[in-house]
Design a protein around this motif. Structure first.
Motif, short mmCIF file in Angstrom:
data_model
loop_
_atom_site.label_atom_id
_atom_site.label_comp_id
_atom_site.label_asym_id
_atom_site.label_seq_id
_atom_site.Cartn_x
_atom_site.Cartn_y
_atom_site.Cartn_z
N VAL A 137 0.85 -1.20 0.00
CA VAL A 137 0.00 0.00 0.00
C VAL A 137 0.88 1.24 0.00
O VAL A 137 2.09 1.17 0.23
N GLN A 154 -3.59 6.06 0.61
CA GLN A 154 -4.50 5.05 0.06
C GLN A 154 -5.59 4.70 1.07
O GLN A 154 -5.36 4.58 2.26
N VAL A 166 -8.05 2.04 2.65
CA VAL A 166 -8.02 0.59 2.83
C VAL A 166 -9.31 0.11 3.49
O VAL A 166 -9.99 0.88 4.17
#
Length: 225
Positions: free
Chosen positions: A197, A201, A203
């Protein structure tokens, strides 16, 4: 018209019931007051939602333990000052709008658990990782190999719920607790594992792969903040 109610984490029912009763009383007084009191009820239902997730079956994956945004990826000292080795820390910030049910990142055995008292600094600040109250969970996924998960309280989140016990066998993607009303979750992994990752980002707990045990394939680049 069909209306499906969301799955609710059991920890939310006391709050929902209290606000619902208050709403009923308020509606008996006036419509406007009732609508005002109904809003917290709806917000609690939304906050404590617990949607089903599709868990990857690959046992080489380390999954995100929480919904949120990656705000920090860094090589740090082991959280236990007695340990001299370095670890990679992946830190996830949860806003009040995120699902706050936390999930097991990798199958294994709960080796240790520690609850550490601390402050309630705004969880968006990376300093909260070290200063705030937290629940520390160490999971041994292979003999002699472990990862560390921290449920960190925030400025609003002052109640950490962890349903695990030492020596308990756990499976990746299983629910294990909840942090109420905004928080952070940190994952510490060995430095030789590949990060999957990037900072910034978004998640999803139990679904997003944040790292892998298998070193084959290109590692994703990441920035340190």
């Amino acid at each position: 018209m069909c209306f499906n109610l969301p799955n609710i984490n059991r920890g939310g029912y006391p709050f929902i019931i209290i606000f619902f009763i208050a709403s009923c009383i308020a509606f008996s007084i006036s419509w406007g007051l009732g609508m005002t009191c109904l809003l917290p009820t709806l917000l609690c239902i939304y906050f404590f939602r617990d949607p089903a997730r599709i868990i990857p079956e690959n046992t080489d994956f380390i999954l995100s333990p929480a919904d949120g945004v990656i705000t920090k990826i860094d090589e740090v000292s082991h959280p236990d000052a007695k340990e001299e080795k370095k670890l990679k820390c992946i830190s996830i910030f949860l806003s009040v709008l995120n699902v706050h049910v936390t999930r097991i990142p990798i199958s294994g055995t709960v080796k240790e658990m520690h609850y550490k008292k601390g402050k309630f600094v705004y969880a968006m600040n990376n300093s909260s990782c070290n200063e705030n109250e937290k629940q520390v969970i160490i999971i041994e996924y292979q003999e002699g190999k472990e990862i560390i998960v921290e449920q960190v309280a925030g400025f609003i989140a002052r109640r950490i719920v962890c349903n695990l016990q030492i020596s308990q066998n756990v499976k990746a993607g299983e629910r294990f607790g909840i942090i109420r009303f905004g928080s952070r979750v940190n994952v510490f992994i060995p430095t030789d594992l590949a990060i999957r990752v990037n900072i910034g980002q978004t998640v999803i707990a139990g679904e997003t792969v944040i790292a892998g045990l298998n070193q084959e394939g290109e590692k994703l680049a990441y920035n340190v903040i």
